[in-house]
Design an enzyme around this catalytic site. Structure first.
Site, mmCIF file in Angstrom:
data_model
loop_
_atom_site.group_PDB
_atom_site.id
_atom_site.type_symbol
_atom_site.label_atom_id
_atom_site.label_comp_id
_atom_site.label_asym_id
_atom_site.label_seq_id
_atom_site.Cartn_x
_atom_site.Cartn_y
_atom_site.Cartn_z
ATOM 1 N N ASP A 469 37.223 30.181 60.028
ATOM 2 C CA ASP A 469 37.881 30.267 58.729
ATOM 3 C C ASP A 469 36.880 29.831 57.673
ATOM 4 O O ASP A 469 35.838 29.236 57.974
ATOM 5 C CB ASP A 469 39.120 29.367 58.727
ATOM 6 C CG ASP A 469 39.870 29.419 57.414
ATOM 7 O OD1 ASP A 469 39.929 30.500 56.804
ATOM 8 O OD2 ASP A 469 40.378 28.368 56.986
ATOM 9 N N THR A 471 37.954 28.565 54.058
ATOM 10 C CA THR A 471 38.449 27.491 53.209
ATOM 11 C C THR A 471 38.770 26.262 54.041
ATOM 12 O O THR A 471 39.612 26.310 54.936
ATOM 13 C CB THR A 471 39.702 27.951 52.449
ATOM 14 O OG1 THR A 471 39.421 29.189 51.802
ATOM 15 C CG2 THR A 471 40.101 26.921 51.427
ATOM 16 N N PHE A 631 44.334 37.767 35.912
ATOM 17 C CA PHE A 631 43.288 38.289 36.785
ATOM 18 C C PHE A 631 43.909 39.139 37.887
ATOM 19 O O PHE A 631 44.941 38.784 38.468
ATOM 20 C CB PHE A 631 42.491 37.137 37.407
ATOM 21 C CG PHE A 631 41.435 37.583 38.380
ATOM 22 C CD1 PHE A 631 40.154 37.878 37.937
ATOM 23 C CD2 PHE A 631 41.719 37.716 39.734
ATOM 24 C CE1 PHE A 631 39.179 38.291 38.830
ATOM 25 C CE2 PHE A 631 40.748 38.122 40.626
ATOM 26 C CZ PHE A 631 39.480 38.412 40.174
ATOM 27 N N LYS A 636 39.169 42.447 37.967
ATOM 28 C CA LYS A 636 38.164 41.393 38.176
ATOM 29 C C LYS A 636 37.888 40.600 36.905
ATOM 30 O O LYS A 636 36.792 40.100 36.698
ATOM 31 C CB LYS A 636 36.851 41.981 38.724
ATOM 32 C CG LYS A 636 36.965 42.604 40.106
ATOM 33 C CD LYS A 636 35.617 43.100 40.593
ATOM 34 C CE LYS A 636 35.681 43.598 42.014
ATOM 35 N NZ LYS A 636 36.654 44.683 42.231
ATOM 36 N N LYS A 655 37.063 36.417 30.408
ATOM 37 C CA LYS A 655 36.055 36.016 31.396
ATOM 38 C C LYS A 655 36.299 36.808 32.667
ATOM 39 O O LYS A 655 37.422 37.249 32.965
ATOM 40 C CB LYS A 655 36.137 34.519 31.684
ATOM 41 C CG LYS A 655 37.400 34.087 32.410
ATOM 42 C CD LYS A 655 37.395 32.596 32.678
ATOM 43 C CE LYS A 655 38.684 32.180 33.400
ATOM 44 N NZ LYS A 655 38.773 30.726 33.597
ATOM 45 N N ARG A 684 29.171 30.799 42.195
ATOM 46 C CA ARG A 684 30.149 31.806 41.821
ATOM 47 C C ARG A 684 30.102 31.936 40.291
ATOM 48 O O ARG A 684 30.383 30.993 39.560
ATOM 49 C CB ARG A 684 31.541 31.393 42.280
ATOM 50 C CG ARG A 684 31.582 31.123 43.756
ATOM 51 C CD ARG A 684 32.823 30.404 44.195
ATOM 52 N NE ARG A 684 34.015 31.225 44.099
ATOM 53 C CZ ARG A 684 35.181 30.900 44.670
ATOM 54 N NH1 ARG A 684 35.270 29.779 45.369
ATOM 55 N NH2 ARG A 684 36.222 31.684 44.550
ATOM 56 N N GLY A 765 41.458 34.541 54.295
ATOM 57 C CA GLY A 765 42.472 35.188 53.475
ATOM 58 C C GLY A 765 42.086 35.252 52.021
ATOM 59 O O GLY A 765 42.864 35.724 51.182
ATOM 60 N N ASP A 766 40.882 34.788 51.684
ATOM 61 C CA ASP A 766 40.447 34.733 50.291
ATOM 62 C C ASP A 766 39.937 36.088 49.827
ATOM 63 O O ASP A 766 39.819 37.041 50.583
ATOM 64 C CB ASP A 766 39.355 33.674 50.130
ATOM 65 C CG ASP A 766 39.506 32.915 48.819
ATOM 66 O OD1 ASP A 766 40.022 33.515 47.857
ATOM 67 O OD2 ASP A 766 39.123 31.744 48.759
ATOM 68 N N LYS A 852 43.966 37.992 62.049
ATOM 69 C CA LYS A 852 42.948 37.124 62.632
ATOM 70 C C LYS A 852 43.077 37.087 64.152
ATOM 71 O O LYS A 852 42.083 37.200 64.883
ATOM 72 C CB LYS A 852 43.059 35.715 62.057
ATOM 73 C CG LYS A 852 42.680 35.598 60.589
ATOM 74 C CD LYS A 852 42.738 34.150 60.130
ATOM 75 C CE LYS A 852 42.299 33.996 58.680
ATOM 76 N NZ LYS A 852 42.304 32.584 58.235
#
Length: 1134
Positions: A469, A471, A631, A636, A655, A684, A765-766, A852
């Site tokens: 994973d 996170t 967002f 994006k 942004k 990032r 899952g991100d 997964k």
């Protein structure tokens, strides 16, 4: 019919219908024909290009391309005999089991508020249960798990045969006592594991919650008692135990009946995302004057049947006591799923799904009894031993001439040679596994490690794929602001004090002149306005102000009791820093707002219509929120239009990602280069821009925007077009860099695993951008490696074309989304897995918990290699349970993954030592222990065969009674079991040279080759011991038994010493303890030994000669092998 089909390559299929072939045949071209997904049968005749030549020759016919799946699907007699029968039997058993345990059909339900009498249907209990057995199924279940192995089933049959007088050989206890001991040890171990699981479940199910009553107060209750229709009260920080609908907030009386009833929840245990999700209460219930009025209305919730999808929900809320009745649609924003945590306020909901019908349980696979690869290999070897035993028995009966009741004699020989398969093998291995677990938990270099499953420690040394994973596993879930770039000047962590001084200076000037530094007159939006070069102070101020305004962060102030208070006005609200926390749907935005606070511009208040900033001089700046553009993965970017109350200025801030913002901002020559620099640092990036609007410009935009939102057709496209009309020639303010802090020593740990030959896949899952960034910053993907981002596909044609494009890439990492993965697996499962396994790294983003686990099973099926899954959240449980070896991390996302895993660690870096050191030692030790125990059985069977062949092939045992029991227990057990302390490489060496791990995955320590070598050693030593005793015996049979048995015990002790690679003081003690026990027991073995003969010198020299002849050649061979062909680990040690 009658026409020949023409199959074109992909490049030809993409041409238009005006192609010559299409016009001549008057048939639709391939591209048009493929537009309908229902008419794609011809793709079955068009396999993927699996060779590079097919790409070079674009006109090649598809008939000439290799069919990747033809061989994969071909099944015949050979497949059936080589294991297909087991697959068929397993499928039949699974089908029968599913028929007997047919699940209740999931249905939609109507849940009435406060009316239990109207809910007649029964629903599942809401308790958590991770136990494998119950009181009734424990004994049958454990016995089945034991006797499904050939070894134990074989000994059960042999032990039962001793009840037949004609087949009886020796005493009953020599067969039943070892079998009973093995079963007792296994049952005790399983019982301990079950008790631990029960205690963990009881701890979770014993949490107290509050339930709303008719009087409006709350009543304490346990979550397992919840049923659909109940209305629990969930305070801040508590985890939800069922799926429900958000009805209201338990707030102060002055906020009752408001239309702004919302809360934040954390879903990291469900989907792995740390973003806090905003949930909105049902509009009809949040307008009620008091919380107790929920029981005075006649209303119900209609909910769809339970489903796997955690990102969607369809339902209705109906209130019938109104005229006309109120109908309100429910969506995902009204739901509160189980395993999520309330992050703000105290919510009141109504339960709709409980127990195994909740989203979290539906996405969790059932725990299975994991069997190690070494156990399967030993099971195959025992079958080979059984075959050798039967062949030897047939040879004995054949040499007898098949006279008399030869079939009975055959079975007696089978029982006589039954020690060739030692029953002590299982108990020695099980005890060894328990010892490995104790050693792992006592390792001071990996504190806090817990071994929860004591059956598969050897799997740690056989892993090929590691699925992790992101996170909380690779990262710490903590975003830190690292870089601010203004084009001509850049600020890092060591120069943030300069930014703070600029902010203080700008606001000091504002206060001195009595006006806002950012109060640019509205006419500046006019194109004819002259451009003035701004000072660094002004540019820094505008950038920080934009970052402080353009977000969806909400500050929350908590009292000492932990209850979140509603935000008041500037006059009556204390904006103190001591009790402020920030909540948002993205951790990046929280990091940005915290950074603006650190440099002096603090977000102190926000609601749906306004927000307030506090300057370094204590002034409160109030802004009205006119529009928010959230967002999305497609755009994006996010934007906000605000109006400053003090000056009336209207500003549009935006942004987003650099790929989306590059075409929106004004021309510049530095943005692309600096984005690349920050990305290489693992940061990032976000591009921040603004555009000042006049009142007339905004009014025109608002009218067009509202009109687009009311459109009945193509609403989304029209709204996006109106917003894009503003996104032109925006002023570029700054570029920000935020770092998702990695876990300690993640980079060297991943490098260590890669050098060990372990392929690492990241399943998260991100979002795709976030996953790619972490893959780069963690060095999961090397700097020099290319990344192939698999384009989104929605049908078979798109998947076919994209897989062909991916096939052309070489040595590149793959990044693929869960939706595209699902489509590809539906049509091209084998091809996708084959291509992905060739990649040095794979990143799967937007993966559901079920996906997964599906990926883990695909790797197991297509590669036959051992897999390991590691995670820290509830969404990783399915993956952990599906893998051959599951590792859980106790982190910020709770203990759910840790409790469900086979091994629990506290930090990701500990996995390096867990695999390289403990995995290696566990596998090597179990391999040596298993083969030595089999050698101990084969050598005595060889002696029995020599004895029977000399004495006219009589089925008479050589050793009886206590000699056989003592030989397998007190005389040789301690030295043999001491092999669990042996190690071939020091821990420091195993970590310094992780390449040594590659040899373990090849299984060379335990194979048919090594087994054959041990079998030859056993035959040689058994023959020497028996023939030597027969040659040297002195006219009495009892002397043969004494000489041969004593030499046998000494040979086993010397063979242990020959096998040991690193001596431990307990090994030496075990050797002398066993020798002492044997010498002491000679005084009590009058039934078997002649004590007067044992005390003579003849006995001593005969025993020494036989033992020396049986062991000395093996010592010489070992010395020569180490000198002329040493193993790799011995070279490093030297």
């Amino acid at each position: 019919p009658g026409h020949r089909s023409i199959l074109l390559p992909v490049s030809s299929q993409l041409r238009c219908c005006s192609s010559a072939e299409a016009r001549v045949t008057r048939a639709p071209c391939s591209l048009c024909r493929y537009q309908s997904e229902d008419d794609i049968s011809n793709l079955d005749e068009m396999p993927l290009m699996m060779s590079e030549e097919a790409f070079e020759n674009e006109e090649s016919d598809y008939h000439t391309l290799p069919r990747a799946r033809v061989g994969h699907r071909r099944r015949g007699l050979g497949w059936f005999l080589c294991g297909g029968w087991k697959v068929l039997c397993g499928s039949c058993c699974d089908c029968l089991l599913r028929t007997c345990r047919r699940r209740k059909e999931l249905k939609a339900r109507t849940v009435w508020l406060g009316c239990p009498e109207k809910c007649e249907e029964k629903y599942p209990k809401n308790g958590i249960k991770n136990q494998k057995y119950n009181i009734l199924t424990f004994v049958p279940g454990v016995l089945y798990q034991q006797f499904k192995f050939f070894l134990n089933l074989y000994f059960l049959v042999v032990a039962c045969s001793q009840f037949v007088p004609s087949l009886k050989i020796g005493y009953l206890y020599t067969y039943w006592a070892p079998l009973g001991f093995v079963l007792a040890v296994t049952m005790v171990r399983e019982a301990v594991d079950e008790v631990r699981r029960h205690r963990r479940d009881k701890e979770m199910n014993s949490q107290l919650y509050s339930k709303l009553t008719v009087r409006g107060d709350s009543l304490t209750d346990y979550s397992p008692r919840w049923q659909p229709r109940g209305q629990p009260v969930i305070p801040h920080g508590y985890c939800l135990m069922s799926d429900g609908i958000f009805l209201n907030l338990l707030v102060n009386s002055e906020h009752a009946g408001s239309d702004t009833c919302a809360c934040f929840i954390r879903t990291d245990q469900l989907d792995g995302e740390t973003d806090w999700k905003l949930k909105v209460a049902v509009a009809c219930t949040q307008r009620l004057p008091a919380v107790g009025d929920l029981f005075s209305i006649t209303a119900y919730v209609y909910a769809q049947q339970p489903e796997l999808d955690i990102h969607s929900f369809e339902g209705n809320f109906t209130r019938e006591d109104c005229d006309p009745p109120v109908h309100e649609s429910l969506s995902i924003e009204n739901t509160l799923w189980a395993s999520t945590v309330v992050a703000s306020g105290t919510v009141i909901g109504v339960v709709i799904y409980t127990g195994k019908e909740t989203r979290s349980v539906l996405n969790t696979s059932q725990s299975k009894n994991k069997v190690g690869l070494l156990d399967l290999e030993l099971n195959r070897l025992t079958k080979a031993l059984f075959l050798a035993q039967v062949v030897l028995s047939v040879v004995m009966v054949a040499l007898q001439g098949f006279v008399g009741p030869w079939f009975r004699n055959l079975f007696r020989f089978v029982v006589l040679f039954s020690y060739i398969i030692p029953i002590s093998l299982r108990v020695n291995l099980d005890m060894g596994k328990s010892a490995y677990g104790w050693i792992i938990m006592k390792d001071e270099n990996i504190p806090g490690t817990v071994v929860r499953t004591s059956t598969i420690p050897e799997e740690l040394g056989r892993l090929v794929y590691l699925l992790t994973d992101k996170t909380g596993t690779l990262t710490q879930n903590e975003m830190v602001f690292k870089r601010l770039h203004l084009g001509t000047v850049s600020y890092g962590t060591d120069t943030m004090d300069e930014v703070q001084s600029h902010i203080v200076q700008s606001h000091a000037q504002v206060r001195q002149h009595g006006t806002g530094a950012s109060a640019t007159p509205s006419h500046t939006a006019t194109p004819s306005a002259p451009k003035v070069r701004k000072s660094v102070v002004s540019r820094v101020h505008e950038a920080v102000k934009a970052i402080a305004l353009c977000h969806n962060v909400t500050p929350v102030y908590e009292t000492r009791t932990g209850m979140a208070e509603a935000e008041g006005t500037e006059a009556d609200q204390d904006f103190g820093d001591h009790n402020r926390t920030y909540q948002a749907s993205s951790p990046d935005e929280v990091a940005l707002v915290r950074w603006t606070e650190s440099v002096g511009l603090t977000l102190v208040n926000r609601d749906l219509t306004s927000l307030q900033l506090k300057t370094p001089v204590g002034q409160i700046l109030t802004f009205t929120i006119l529009q928010i553009f959230p967002f999305t993965s497609e755009s994006k970017r996010m934007g906000i239009i605000v109006k400053e109350e003090a000056t009336g200025e209207i500003t549009f801030y935006m942004k987003g990602a650099d790929v989306a913002m590059a075409s929106i901002v004004q021309y510049n020559d530095w943005l692309e280069e600096e984005c690349g620099n920050m990305a290489r640092e693992g940061l990032r990036t976000l591009v921040v821009a603004k555009k000042s609007l006049s009142e007339e410009q905004y009014q025109d935009f608002e009218s067009r925007y509202n009109q687009a939102r009311l459109s009945l057709y193509d609403r989304a496209l029209k709204v996006a077009a109106v917003v894009e009309s503003l996104e032109r020639e925006m002023e570029l303010l700054c570029l920000t860099g935020v770092e998702d802090q990695l876990q300690t020593d993640v980079r060297p740990t991943l490098e260590l695993l890669r050098n060990a030959g372990i392929k690492i896949w990241m399943l998260t899952g991100d979002k795709l951008e976030t996953a790619t960034c972490i893959a780069k910053s963690s060095r999961l993907v090397a700097r020099s490696q290319d990344i192939h981002v698999f384009r989104p596909v929605s049908n078979r044609v798109e998947a076919h074309l994209e897989l062909n494009a991916f096939r052309r890439k070489h040595d590149c990492a793959l990044v693929i989304s869960g939706d595209s993965l699902e489509v590809c697996l539906r049509y091209y499962e084998h091809e996708l897995v084959e291509l992905a396994c060739q990649c040095p790294a794979v990143v799967c983003c937007r993966c559901s918990p079920t996906q997964k686990a599906q990926i883990v099973r695909l790797l197991q099926q297509h590669t036959a290699n051992r897999t390991c899954a590691i995670g820290d959240g509830g969404n990783d449980v399915s993956m952990i349970q599906a893998a051959d070896c599951g590792i859980g991390i106790e982190g910020k996302e709770g203990r759910q993954a840790s409790l469900a895993a086979d091994f629990s660690i506290t930090q990701f870096k500990h996995i390096g030592r867990l695999l390289m050191v403990h995995g290696r030692n566990s596998y090597k030790r179990s391999a040596a222990l298993g083969q030595f125990v089999m050698h101990r059985g084969m050598i005595i069977s060889a002696m029995q065969a020599v004895f029977s062949s000399i004495f006219y092939f009589a089925s008479v045992p050589l050793y009886q009674g206590f000699l056989m029991v003592g030989y397998a227990t007190i005389y040789t057990m301690f030295p043999v079991f001491s092999l669990v302390l042996d190690q071939d490489v020091k821990p420091e060496m195993a970590l310094l040279y992780p390449e040594l791990y590659k040899d373990l995955t090849k299984g060379r320590s335990l194979s048919f080759k090594t087994f054959f070598i041990w079998a030859l050693i056993s035959v040689y030593q058994g023959g020497i011991l028996m023939y030597g005793a027969l040659v040297l015996f002195d006219q009495e049979f009892v002397h043969v038994v004494a000489i041969s048995f004593t030499a046998l015990v000494l040979t086993e002790l010397l063979m242990v010493a020959l096998t040991v690679r690193t001596w431990h003081w307990l090994m030496v003690m075990a050797e002398f303890l066993s020798l002492g026990c044997y010498l002491a027991s000679l005084a009590f073995l009058n039934e078997y030994f002649d004590l007067s003969f044992i005390a003579t010198g003849a006995f001593l020299w005969k025993v020494c000669v036989i033992t020396l002849v049986s062991c000395l050649p093996l010592y010489i061979i070992k010395y020569l092998k180490r000198k002329f062909s040493p193993p790799s680990y011995s070279k490093l040690s030297s």
